[in-house]
Enzyme design. Structure first.
Site, mmCIF file in Angstrom:
data_model
loop_
_atom_site.group_PDB
_atom_site.id
_atom_site.type_symbol
_atom_site.label_atom_id
_atom_site.label_comp_id
_atom_site.label_asym_id
_atom_site.label_seq_id
_atom_site.Cartn_x
_atom_site.Cartn_y
_atom_site.Cartn_z
ATOM 1 N N HIS A 100 39.239 68.872 33.286
ATOM 2 C CA HIS A 100 40.438 69.302 34.010
ATOM 3 C C HIS A 100 41.681 68.617 33.444
ATOM 4 C CE1 HIS A 100 43.289 70.235 37.140
ATOM 5 N NE2 HIS A 100 43.414 68.956 37.448
ATOM 6 N N GLU B 241 45.114 59.049 42.015
ATOM 7 C CA GLU B 241 44.616 59.606 43.258
ATOM 8 C C GLU B 241 43.099 59.558 43.353
ATOM 9 O OE1 GLU B 241 46.872 62.382 44.929
ATOM 10 O OE2 GLU B 241 45.324 63.377 46.126
ATOM 11 N N ASP B 242 42.403 59.777 42.238
ATOM 12 C CA ASP B 242 40.958 59.976 42.314
ATOM 13 C C ASP B 242 40.109 58.846 41.734
ATOM 14 O OD1 ASP B 242 41.493 62.374 43.466
ATOM 15 O OD2 ASP B 242 41.329 63.537 41.620
HETATM 16 MN MN MN Z 1 44.806 67.939 38.808
#
Ligand code: MN
Length: 491
Positions: free
Chosen positions: A48, A76-77
């Site tokens: 991604h 964020e992840d």
């Molecule tokens: Mn993304």
């Protein structure tokens, strides 16, 4: 599967001096941070990040954007923070990544009357225009893999794309991006309508393609005979969502769409555009009222081209779009095209008024000041506005220093007249508290309250609130005078 080498190759093509080493480092860092993570599709998460970055390379963006594309989901992840990114990749990259993370918190949940506010807030929060471009690149890949998500999530993301992302792309002059975003979202938002238009278009296109090929060959010959050099001549097929929208205004009849396939001729300069137009009209008879000179009079978003629709061979109707290369790039890439033309041409470009729309005039001014780079374009259009939320997540756009009373009148006159208190981010506050962007406001109502408090006039900021308060106070005065007069009459 996308590889980092593919991205580097694409970048080198338009930017031979790009810092390839840094791009590779960013890839290695992101791959390490996302290691073991999978997307819903089952792919490694890094795919991604790579897809996002490759989309940015297709837009020919600068190296910090390419790097930020690779890193955009790290804070964020994963367990790595913005601070880690700053240390490794510097201030510019971290600001971009931070911007994308911030925008990630904005979600459209579907009240149409607040969509425009959300678009504005999106632009205002982005600050740097590149953040929006990275967000587009990210969204493109998310749409391409949307089928793997839960149906409710699919629908939310697709609708948000149609209502928020695509209109912003259009305002930034990115016609191709707008068309692609819409086409990817369309089947998820309106599945039946999509199936219907697709079938109609497929049947018609089968016939049309052969015909367009013939017209193309005739044009090539004519251009050669006249000694006009062309850069490209091709049939462009209308985007399916925009075809759907147009069919709704044409009795749902595909035979009334004249630009399902248009012939696009790209030439080297403006005089050549007009020469080609003359040539087309000499060969075929134009339809009345269908000749449009968007070169002399560009569309509000800056779009330039000559359009004409003619009765071609056997009286069949064909639309021609004629433009120079620069106009073509601007029509396809919009604001992103400025990257390509940044150095010598930028001044000329703004003089030709090639770009922009009302809300973004400030950006245009910045271009005129000097030959500024894309990185220096800040979105300050809405700097005197704040954006606050209702408890259900809708965005309300207000002037700076607005108060809960302004907010209440914005929601509804009755809410304003009867308001008695305000919860700002779940805390009780007085009605004159200045609001800040991002605040969540809940208005408490006193049903027994008959009229607004005259003291509110001392602190409200919006005309809507002022006018409504005055209106009710005046009504009150009139009522008193009338009752006074009536009493006198009786005496
Ligand atoms: Mn993304």
């Amino acid at each position: 599967m996308i590889t980092i080498e593919q991205i580097i190759e694409a970048v080198k093509e338009y930017n031979p001096d790009a810092n390839v080493k840094k791009i590779r480092e960013a890839y290695e860092f992101a791959a390490m941070a996302h290691a073991g993570m999978k997307r819903q599709s089952g792919e490694d998460y890094i795919q991604h990040s790579l897809a996002t970055s490759l989309n940015l390379a297709k837009l020919r963006l600068d190296t910090p954007s390419i790097i930020a594309g690779l890193l955009h989901d790290v804070p964020e992840d994963t367990s790595y923070t913005l601070e880690d990114i700053k240390k490794k990749f510097g201030k510019e990259v971290v600001k971009l990544v931070e911007g994308i993370t911030k925008l990630g918190t904005l979600k459209y949940r579907g009240l149409e009357r607040y969509a425009e506010n959300l678009r504005k807030m999106f632009l205002a929060m982005a600050e740097d225009i590149r953040v929006i471009l990275i967000k587009f690149a990210d969204r493109m890949h998310n749409l391409e893999t949307l089928e793997h998500l839960r149906p409710d999530k699919r629908k939310r993301i697709a609708l948000e794309t149609l209502e928020i992302y695509a209109p912003i792309a259009l305002r930034l002059g990115m016609g191709e991006m707008k068309g692609n975003l819409e086409d990817l979202a369309f089947p998820y938002v309106y599945p039946k309508e999509y199936a219907w238009v697709k079938k109609e278009a497929e049947n018609k296109l089968k016939v049309e393609f052969k015909f367009i090929e013939k017209i193309k060959k005739i044009m090539q010959k004519e251009l050669q005979a006249e000694g006009i050099e062309y850069i490209s001549i091709h049939g462009r097929v209308k985007h399916i969502y925009s075809l759907y929208r147009k069919m709704l205004t044409r009795d749902k009849d595909i035979d009334k769409i004249y630009d399902l396939i248009a012939i696009r001729v790209v030439v080297k300069d403006i005089p050549e555009c007009y020469r080609v137009l003359g040539l087309v009209h000499k060969k075929w008879k134009p339809l009345k009222g269908r000749v449009k000179d968007y070169i002399a009079q560009p569309k509000p978003n800056g779009y330039q081209s000559l359009h004409t629709t003619v009765f071609a061979e056997k009286g069949k109707i064909v639309e021609f779009q004629i433009r120079e290369q620069k106009m073509h790039d601007l029509a396809e890439f919009g604001i992103a095209a400025h990257w390509k033309y940044k150095e010598s041409d930028i001044k000329k470009l703004t003089k030709e008024k090639a770009i922009w729309i009302d809300g973004l005039k400030d950006i245009q001014k910045k271009f005129q000041d000097d030959s500024k780079y894309l990185s220096e374009i800040k979105v300050e259009v809405f700097q005197n506005r704040i954006f606050v939320f209702t408890p259900r997540g809708d965005v309300i756009d207000l002037p700076e220093n607005s108060t809960p009373v302004d907010f209440a009148y914005h929601i509804h006159t009755d809410v304003g007249n009867k308001c008695s208190g305000a919860l700002i981010n779940d805390e009780m506050n007085s009605l004159d508290t200045p609001l800040k962007s991002g605040d969540v406001i809940e208005i408490l109502i006193n049903k027994n309250r008959k009229k607004p408090n005259p003291d509110w006039l001392d602190f409200v900021k919006t005309n809507v609130a002022k006018d409504k308060i005055k209106y009710y106070l005046n009504k009150e005065k009139d009522r008193k005078i009338i009752s006074l007069l009536n009493k006198n009459k009786i005496k």
